[in-house]
Scaffold this motif. Structure first.
Motif, PDB file in Angstrom:
ATOM      1  N   ALA A 115       0.677  -1.038  -0.090  1.00  0.00           N
ATOM      2  CA  ALA A 115       0.020  -0.212   0.110  1.00  0.00           C
ATOM      3  C   ALA A 115       0.816   1.121   0.041  1.00  0.00           C
ATOM      4  O   ALA A 115       1.682   1.450   0.709  1.00  0.00           O
ATOM      5  N   ILE A 116       0.722   2.003  -0.792  1.00  0.00           N
ATOM      6  CA  ILE A 116       1.360   3.469  -1.112  1.00  0.00           C
ATOM      7  C   ILE A 116       0.145   4.515  -1.435  1.00  0.00           C
ATOM      8  O   ILE A 116      -0.241   4.446  -2.187  1.00  0.00           O
ATOM      9  N   ALA A 117       0.087   5.207   0.006  1.00  0.00           N
ATOM     10  CA  ALA A 117      -1.153   6.324  -0.032  1.00  0.00           C
ATOM     11  C   ALA A 117      -2.220   5.444  -0.080  1.00  0.00           C
ATOM     12  O   ALA A 117      -2.597   4.356   0.476  1.00  0.00           O
ATOM     13  N   ASN A 118      -3.201   5.949  -1.363  1.00  0.00           N
ATOM     14  CA  ASN A 118      -4.554   5.191  -1.560  1.00  0.00           C
ATOM     15  C   ASN A 118      -4.209   4.098  -2.663  1.00  0.00           C
ATOM     16  O   ASN A 118      -5.276   3.698  -3.491  1.00  0.00           O
ATOM     17  N   TYR A 119      -2.849   3.839  -3.104  1.00  0.00           N
ATOM     18  CA  TYR A 119      -2.597   2.884  -4.326  1.00  0.00           C
ATOM     19  C   TYR A 119      -2.104   1.787  -3.751  1.00  0.00           C
ATOM     20  O   TYR A 119      -1.246   1.625  -2.870  1.00  0.00           O
ATOM     21  N   VAL A 120      -2.578   0.613  -4.303  1.00  0.00           N
ATOM     22  CA  VAL A 120      -2.066  -0.970  -3.922  1.00  0.00           C
ATOM     23  C   VAL A 120      -0.954  -1.302  -5.065  1.00  0.00           C
ATOM     24  O   VAL A 120      -1.675  -1.442  -6.276  1.00  0.00           O
ATOM     25  N   LEU A 121       0.155  -1.683  -4.744  1.00  0.00           N
ATOM     26  CA  LEU A 121       0.912  -2.008  -5.763  1.00  0.00           C
ATOM     27  C   LEU A 121       1.503  -3.459  -5.527  1.00  0.00           C
ATOM     28  O   LEU A 121       2.019  -3.939  -4.555  1.00  0.00           O
ATOM     29  N   PRO A 122       0.910  -4.240  -6.266  1.00  0.00           N
ATOM     30  CA  PRO A 122       1.237  -5.589  -6.353  1.00  0.00           C
ATOM     31  C   PRO A 122       2.976  -5.784  -6.648  1.00  0.00           C
ATOM     32  O   PRO A 122       3.558  -5.485  -7.852  1.00  0.00           O
ATOM     33  N   VAL A 123       3.543  -6.543  -5.687  1.00  0.00           N
ATOM     34  CA  VAL A 123       5.018  -6.933  -6.148  1.00  0.00           C
ATOM     35  C   VAL A 123       5.491  -8.125  -5.609  1.00  0.00           C
ATOM     36  O   VAL A 123       4.861  -8.778  -4.840  1.00  0.00           O
ATOM     37  N   ASP A 124       6.409  -8.756  -6.468  1.00  0.00           N
ATOM     38  CA  ASP A 124       6.973  -9.995  -6.325  1.00  0.00           C
ATOM     39  C   ASP A 124       8.289  -9.915  -6.321  1.00  0.00           C
ATOM     40  O   ASP A 124       9.060  -9.105  -7.047  1.00  0.00           O
ATOM     41  N   VAL A 125       8.911 -10.626  -5.278  1.00  0.00           N
ATOM     42  CA  VAL A 125      10.481 -10.876  -5.110  1.00  0.00           C
ATOM     43  C   VAL A 125      10.763 -12.309  -5.504  1.00  0.00           C
ATOM     44  O   VAL A 125      10.413 -13.178  -4.896  1.00  0.00           O
ATOM     45  N   THR A 126      11.643 -12.485  -6.421  1.00  0.00           N
ATOM     46  CA  THR A 126      12.094 -13.939  -6.792  1.00  0.00           C
ATOM     47  C   THR A 126      13.670 -14.209  -6.502  1.00  0.00           C
ATOM     48  O   THR A 126      14.603 -13.458  -7.043  1.00  0.00           O
ATOM     49  N   ALA A 127      13.850 -15.133  -5.782  1.00  0.00           N
ATOM     50  CA  ALA A 127      15.271 -15.541  -5.516  1.00  0.00           C
ATOM     51  C   ALA A 127      15.341 -16.896  -6.614  1.00  0.00           C
ATOM     52  O   ALA A 127      14.684 -18.079  -6.348  1.00  0.00           O
ATOM     53  N   MET A 128      16.382 -16.892  -7.418  1.00  0.00           N
ATOM     54  CA  MET A 128      16.530 -17.897  -8.366  1.00  0.00           C
ATOM     55  C   MET A 128      17.928 -18.200  -8.342  1.00  0.00           C
ATOM     56  O   MET A 128      18.694 -17.644  -8.501  1.00  0.00           O
ATOM     57  N   TRP A 129      17.873 -19.780  -8.489  1.00  0.00           N
ATOM     58  CA  TRP A 129      19.303 -20.359  -8.396  1.00  0.00           C
ATOM     59  C   TRP A 129      19.381 -21.380  -9.613  1.00  0.00           C
ATOM     60  O   TRP A 129      18.301 -22.360  -9.886  1.00  0.00           O
ATOM     61  N   ASN A 130      20.275 -21.107 -10.566  1.00  0.00           N
ATOM     62  CA  ASN A 130      20.613 -21.904 -11.648  1.00  0.00           C
ATOM     63  C   ASN A 130      21.784 -23.099 -11.462  1.00  0.00           C
ATOM     64  O   ASN A 130      22.698 -22.507 -11.517  1.00  0.00           O
ATOM     65  N   PRO A 131      21.335 -24.306 -10.926  1.00  0.00           N
ATOM     66  CA  PRO A 131      22.676 -25.255 -10.690  1.00  0.00           C
ATOM     67  C   PRO A 131      23.555 -25.686 -11.769  1.00  0.00           C
ATOM     68  O   PRO A 131      24.645 -25.781 -11.670  1.00  0.00           O
ATOM     69  N   GLU A 132      22.901 -25.440 -12.979  1.00  0.00           N
ATOM     70  CA  GLU A 132      23.699 -25.856 -14.069  1.00  0.00           C
ATOM     71  C   GLU A 132      24.728 -24.992 -14.500  1.00  0.00           C
ATOM     72  O   GLU A 132      25.784 -25.222 -14.734  1.00  0.00           O
ATOM     73  N   LYS A 133      24.340 -23.468 -14.171  1.00  0.00           N
ATOM     74  CA  LYS A 133      25.255 -22.515 -14.419  1.00  0.00           C
ATOM     75  C   LYS A 133      25.783 -21.962 -13.346  1.00  0.00           C
ATOM     76  O   LYS A 133      26.686 -20.934 -13.127  1.00  0.00           O
ATOM     77  N   GLN A 134      25.345 -22.292 -12.173  1.00  0.00           N
ATOM     78  CA  GLN A 134      25.856 -21.867 -10.721  1.00  0.00           C
ATOM     79  C   GLN A 134      25.775 -20.423 -10.824  1.00  0.00           C
ATOM     80  O   GLN A 134      26.530 -19.716 -10.305  1.00  0.00           O
TER      81      GLN A 134
END
Length: 293
Positions: free
Chosen positions: A263-282
């Protein structure tokens, strides 16, 4: 999508792939026409008993990211904007749209001068999907990541699917909601894209038709916040070499996504945070994405 820099060659196989690609797009459009004919009109009655049509066929969106991830790849490591323009049928079964990405510059090497040249991230993709049920859908996407094509000295051809140049490819995708919180996603590369082949002893290229399979499960949800875990791998039934891996098929995309409405003032902001690991490329990265609208 991952950018691969190679030279362009025109072959009869390329012409065949173009024909297949156009056929896929035409089939998608026909799906949409059928859906429009079969759907029922969505209405509701307002306070004065007038019939009000609530159907909105067209929409667009904007998303801001600190980087762009896709199937275990860091497509671009810098800040970027993602936009889409989309049509949806009245019954919400059929979708046809355009997806575009633009972002910060990275260096590519010009083939003629040998100098490093800045090239902004640029992508324009076309997609179509049909939802047979609430749980199952099929989707076709023609990806076009043309970052650095002209800067490195190649001629830009939007509809070129020559794998030797390598910035266009088509995949066919299937999605299935196994349970309320768990889904499966399968993507198969059909044509184009440098890297989705194995070089044979006589120098010829044999397509891998790489498959990418991902399972995703929501493990926590409370007060508008949810946490999902995912794992994806690549494999080919034809070759050892796949588009996503240096050698044989492998796990390439493992991680977690935390979703929250901020929530930012009267606005609702959908937020995604992704932690990604690629084992093949380390490779391990953290992506944040905010949906503006």
């Amino acid at each position: 999508m991952k950018q691969v820099f190679q030279t362009t060659t025109t072959t009869s196989g390329q012409k065949l792939r173009k024909k297949v690609i156009l056929q896929i797009l035409v089939i998608g459009i026909l799906f949409g026409a059928t859906a429009l004919q079969a759907q029922k009109k969505t209405t509701h009655v307002d306070t004065v008993n007038e019939i009000v049509d609530t159907y909105q066929p067209f929409s667009f969106g904007l998303q801001v990211k600190n980087m762009h991830l896709w199937h275990g790849f860091v497509v671009t490591p810098g800040p970027m904007f993602a936009t889409n323009l989309e049509f949806n049928s009245r019954d919400k079964k059929f979708t046809f749209g355009f997806w575009g990405g633009a972002g910060a510059a990275s260096d590519v090497t010009n083939k003629k001068t040998g100098a490093d040249v800045g090239a902004n991230y640029k992508e324009f993709s076309i997609y179509t999907a049909y939802h047979f049920t609430d749980k199952f859908f099929i989707e076709a996407v023609t990806h076009n990541n043309y970052t650095g094509v002209e800067e490195r000295g190649d001629v830009l051809h939007y509809w070129s699917y020559d794998k030797r140049q390598g910035y266009n490819f088509v995949d066919l995708n299937f999605g299935y909601q196994v349970t309320k919180n768990t889904s499966l996603y399968l993507a198969t590369i059909l044509a184009g894209r440098a890297g989705d082949y194995e070089v044979q002893g006589d120098g010829s290229l044999r397509d891998s038709y790489t498959h990418y399979l991902e399972v995703k499960s929501k493990v926590f949800e409370k007060n508008g916040t949810s946490l999902s875990l995912f794992a994806g791998g690549a494999y080919s039934f034809i070759n050892d070499k796949t588009f996503y891996t240096e050698g044989k098929g492998n796990i390439i995309n493992v991680g977690a996504t935390l979703s929250k409405k901020v929530a930012i003032a009267n606005y609702v902001l959908p937020v995604d945070v992704t932690a990604m690991w690629n084992p093949e490329k380390q490779k391990t990265v953290l992506q944040i994405a905010a949906k503006i609208f």
